[in-house]
Design a protein around this motif. Structure first.
Motif, PDB file in Angstrom:
ATOM      1  N   VAL A  26       0.861  -1.180   0.000  1.00 57.52           N
ATOM      2  CA  VAL A  26       0.000   0.000   0.000  1.00 57.52           C
ATOM      3  C   VAL A  26       0.900   1.233   0.000  1.00 57.52           C
ATOM      4  CG1 VAL A  26      -1.775   1.312   1.231  1.00 57.52           C
ATOM      5  CG2 VAL A  26      -1.839  -1.196   1.241  1.00 57.52           C
ATOM      6  N   VAL A  27       0.618   2.137  -0.938  1.00 57.59           N
ATOM      7  CA  VAL A  27       1.347   3.395  -1.021  1.00 57.59           C
ATOM      8  C   VAL A  27       0.337   4.502  -0.802  1.00 57.59           C
ATOM      9  CG1 VAL A  27       2.702   4.908  -2.518  1.00 57.59           C
ATOM     10  CG2 VAL A  27       3.015   2.420  -2.647  1.00 57.59           C
ATOM     11  N   VAL A  28       0.570   5.318   0.226  1.00 60.51           N
ATOM     12  CA  VAL A  28      -0.307   6.454   0.481  1.00 60.51           C
ATOM     13  C   VAL A  28       0.434   7.719   0.080  1.00 60.51           C
ATOM     14  CG1 VAL A  28      -1.623   5.328   2.310  1.00 60.51           C
ATOM     15  CG2 VAL A  28       0.423   6.625   2.909  1.00 60.51           C
ATOM     16  N   LYS A  29      -0.292   8.648  -0.478  1.00 63.23           N
ATOM     17  CA  LYS A  29       0.316   9.921  -0.863  1.00 63.23           C
ATOM     18  C   LYS A  29       0.326  10.807   0.377  1.00 63.23           C
ATOM     19  CE  LYS A  29       1.072   8.733  -5.042  1.00 63.23           C
ATOM     20  NZ  LYS A  29       2.409   8.517  -5.512  1.00 63.23           N
ATOM     21  N   GLY A  30       1.394  10.712   1.106  1.00 62.60           N
ATOM     22  CA  GLY A  30       1.575  11.437   2.353  1.00 62.60           C
ATOM     23  C   GLY A  30       2.544  10.668   3.234  1.00 62.60           C
ATOM     24  N   GLU A  31       2.728  11.142   4.454  1.00 64.50           N
ATOM     25  CA  GLU A  31       3.649  10.519   5.400  1.00 64.50           C
ATOM     26  C   GLU A  31       2.896   9.577   6.333  1.00 64.50           C
ATOM     27  OE1 GLU A  31       6.371  11.860   9.229  1.00 64.50           O
ATOM     28  OE2 GLU A  31       5.411  13.388   7.993  1.00 64.50           O
ATOM     29  N   ILE A  32       3.380   8.359   6.462  1.00 66.33           N
ATOM     30  CA  ILE A  32       2.772   7.407   7.383  1.00 66.33           C
ATOM     31  C   ILE A  32       3.185   7.792   8.799  1.00 66.33           C
ATOM     32  CG2 ILE A  32       2.655   4.997   8.131  1.00 66.33           C
ATOM     33  CD1 ILE A  32       3.118   4.205   5.192  1.00 66.33           C
ATOM     34  N   LEU A  33       2.188   8.104   9.643  1.00 66.11           N
ATOM     35  CA  LEU A  33       2.447   8.504  11.023  1.00 66.11           C
ATOM     36  C   LEU A  33       2.489   7.301  11.953  1.00 66.11           C
ATOM     37  CD1 LEU A  33      -0.046  11.528  11.188  1.00 66.11           C
ATOM     38  CD2 LEU A  33       2.422  11.607  10.706  1.00 66.11           C
ATOM     39  N   TYR A  34       1.493   6.401  11.796  1.00 68.83           N
ATOM     40  CA  TYR A  34       1.346   5.236  12.665  1.00 68.83           C
ATOM     41  C   TYR A  34       0.794   4.079  11.852  1.00 68.83           C
ATOM     42  CZ  TYR A  34       1.375   8.999  16.125  1.00 68.83           C
ATOM     43  OH  TYR A  34       1.701  10.110  16.868  1.00 68.83           O
ATOM     44  N   HIS A  35       1.058   2.864  12.327  1.00 63.40           N
ATOM     45  CA  HIS A  35       0.453   1.676  11.731  1.00 63.40           C
ATOM     46  C   HIS A  35       0.389   0.600  12.796  1.00 63.40           C
ATOM     47  CE1 HIS A  35       4.347  -0.426  11.407  1.00 63.40           C
ATOM     48  NE2 HIS A  35       4.842   0.751  11.051  1.00 63.40           N
ATOM     49  N   ASN A  36      -0.513  -0.358  12.593  1.00 59.16           N
ATOM     50  CA  ASN A  36      -0.611  -1.453  13.559  1.00 59.16           C
ATOM     51  C   ASN A  36       0.356  -2.572  13.184  1.00 59.16           C
ATOM     52  OD1 ASN A  36      -1.963  -2.730  11.454  1.00 59.16           O
ATOM     53  ND2 ASN A  36      -3.823  -3.136  12.608  1.00 59.16           N
ATOM     54  N   ASN A  37       0.316  -3.664  13.951  1.00 67.80           N
ATOM     55  CA  ASN A  37       1.257  -4.771  13.747  1.00 67.80           C
ATOM     56  C   ASN A  37       0.988  -5.604  12.502  1.00 67.80           C
ATOM     57  OD1 ASN A  37       2.865  -4.218  15.996  1.00 67.80           O
ATOM     58  ND2 ASN A  37       1.411  -5.249  17.350  1.00 67.80           N
ATOM     59  N   GLU A  38      -0.084  -5.329  11.785  1.00 68.81           N
ATOM     60  CA  GLU A  38      -0.395  -6.028  10.538  1.00 68.81           C
ATOM     61  C   GLU A  38       0.287  -5.366   9.344  1.00 68.81           C
ATOM     62  OE1 GLU A  38      -2.023  -8.929  10.506  1.00 68.81           O
ATOM     63  OE2 GLU A  38      -2.170  -8.732  12.676  1.00 68.81           O
ATOM     64  N   VAL A  39       1.126  -4.369   9.635  1.00 65.93           N
ATOM     65  CA  VAL A  39       1.775  -3.576   8.595  1.00 65.93           C
ATOM     66  C   VAL A  39       3.265  -3.488   8.891  1.00 65.93           C
ATOM     67  CG1 VAL A  39       1.879  -1.286   7.514  1.00 65.93           C
ATOM     68  CG2 VAL A  39      -0.305  -2.147   8.372  1.00 65.93           C
ATOM     69  N   SER A  40       4.071  -3.603   7.855  1.00 63.86           N
ATOM     70  CA  SER A  40       5.487  -3.253   7.968  1.00 63.86           C
ATOM     71  C   SER A  40       5.756  -2.193   6.907  1.00 63.86           C
ATOM     72  CB  SER A  40       6.385  -4.469   7.783  1.00 63.86           C
ATOM     73  OG  SER A  40       6.193  -5.037   6.513  1.00 63.86           O
ATOM     74  N   VAL A  41       6.598  -1.239   7.248  1.00 60.02           N
ATOM     75  CA  VAL A  41       6.856  -0.127   6.333  1.00 60.02           C
ATOM     76  C   VAL A  41       8.327  -0.110   5.961  1.00 60.02           C
ATOM     77  CG1 VAL A  41       6.767   2.376   6.022  1.00 60.02           C
ATOM     78  CG2 VAL A  41       4.993   1.230   7.370  1.00 60.02           C
ATOM     79  N   LYS A  42       8.569  -0.038   4.649  1.00 64.90           N
ATOM     80  CA  LYS A  42       9.940   0.076   4.162  1.00 64.90           C
ATOM     81  C   LYS A  42       9.942   0.994   2.948  1.00 64.90           C
ATOM     82  CE  LYS A  42      13.947  -2.473   2.622  1.00 64.90           C
ATOM     83  NZ  LYS A  42      14.521  -3.749   2.242  1.00 64.90           N
ATOM     84  N   ASP A  43      10.760   2.019   3.004  1.00 60.41           N
ATOM     85  CA  ASP A  43      10.895   2.967   1.893  1.00 60.41           C
ATOM     86  C   ASP A  43       9.555   3.572   1.471  1.00 60.41           C
ATOM     87  OD1 ASP A  43      13.658   2.434   1.841  1.00 60.41           O
ATOM     88  OD2 ASP A  43      13.381   0.776   0.418  1.00 60.41           O
ATOM     89  N   GLY A  44       8.686   3.858   2.446  1.00 65.31           N
ATOM     90  CA  GLY A  44       7.404   4.497   2.160  1.00 65.31           C
ATOM     91  C   GLY A  44       6.312   3.566   1.670  1.00 65.31           C
ATOM     92  N   VAL A  45       6.604   2.278   1.584  1.00 65.77           N
ATOM     93  CA  VAL A  45       5.610   1.298   1.147  1.00 65.77           C
ATOM     94  C   VAL A  45       5.160   0.495   2.362  1.00 65.77           C
ATOM     95  CG1 VAL A  45       5.144  -0.705  -0.319  1.00 65.77           C
ATOM     96  CG2 VAL A  45       6.610   1.142  -1.155  1.00 65.77           C
ATOM     97  N   ALA A  46       3.859   0.460   2.598  1.00 64.68           N
ATOM     98  CA  ALA A  46       3.292  -0.313   3.699  1.00 64.68           C
ATOM     99  C   ALA A  46       2.901  -1.684   3.164  1.00 64.68           C
ATOM    100  CB  ALA A  46       2.075   0.399   4.277  1.00 64.68           C
TER     101      ALA A  46
END
Length: 192
Positions: A159-179
């Motif tokens: 998932v790519v969001v147009k903006g800055e990821i502030l928080y996410h739950n444990n079902e998500v890992s973020v690397k290089d802006g991609v969730a």
């Protein structure tokens, strides 16, 4: 199964329209959902159809019917075919545009939500979250959430969001802006 059949049909239908109309085909190699600032979405589907025995004409007719039916029932141009790459049938890339989350959910038979942070019920933000700095935090302790958006996504995808990821739950890992969402439980992404 229904989603894969729809994808196969869209792939065949859109085979003739690839003419450099988007960079999404080149940019993404995995199933990816791009959430744009205006709430519209772009879905990049990557599937292997090398061994498929489905005939192109049948798929074309079916997907045309599905998109036309959806658009005629819910409004013109809610879903659009943007591009397709079929040179390598073992890695077919399809790009679909959705006007909003409602059309994405309706066409894919999913229950995703995209809301303003202020409109999300406290019960929807249960458990712990991980901040952009990598610290665990409870929903009550989140800061800088005015004008933030909350995406709740129940499937596995990038998932790519147009903006800055502030928080996410444990079902998500973020690397290089991609969730990257697990698909096991609802992935929650809070971004601005």
């Amino acid at each position: 199964m229904m989603k894969k059949i729809q994808l196969v049909m869209v792939v065949i239908l859109a085979a003739g329209i690839l003419s450099g109309c988007t960079n999404y085909v080149k940019e993404y190699d995995k199933n990816t959902l791009v959430v744009k600032k205006n709430g519209s979405l772009v879905e990049i589907s990557v599937e292997d159809f090398k061994d498929s025995s489905v005939k192109a004409e049948d798929l074309t007719a079916y997907i045309e019917e599905q998109i036309d039916t959806y658009n005629s029932e819910y409004g013109k141009k809610m879903i659009k075919n943007k591009a397709i790459e079929t040179e390598d049938m073992s890695k077919v890339k399809l790009v679909l545009y959705y006007k909003d989350m409602e059309s994405y959910n309706g066409f894919n038979l999913l229950e995703c939500t995209l809301s303003d942070f202020s409109d999300v019920k406290e019960s929807e933000l249960k458990g712990t979250f991980i901040s952009a700095e990598g610290k665990e935090i409870k929903a009550d302790d989140m800061e800088n959430t005015e004008k933030a958006k909350v995406l709740i996504f129940p499937a596995a995808a990038d998932v790519v969001v147009k903006g800055e990821i502030l928080y996410h739950n444990n079902e998500v890992s973020v690397k290089d802006g991609v969730a990257v969402t697990s698909g096991e439980e609802d992935a929650i992404i809070i971004y601005k």
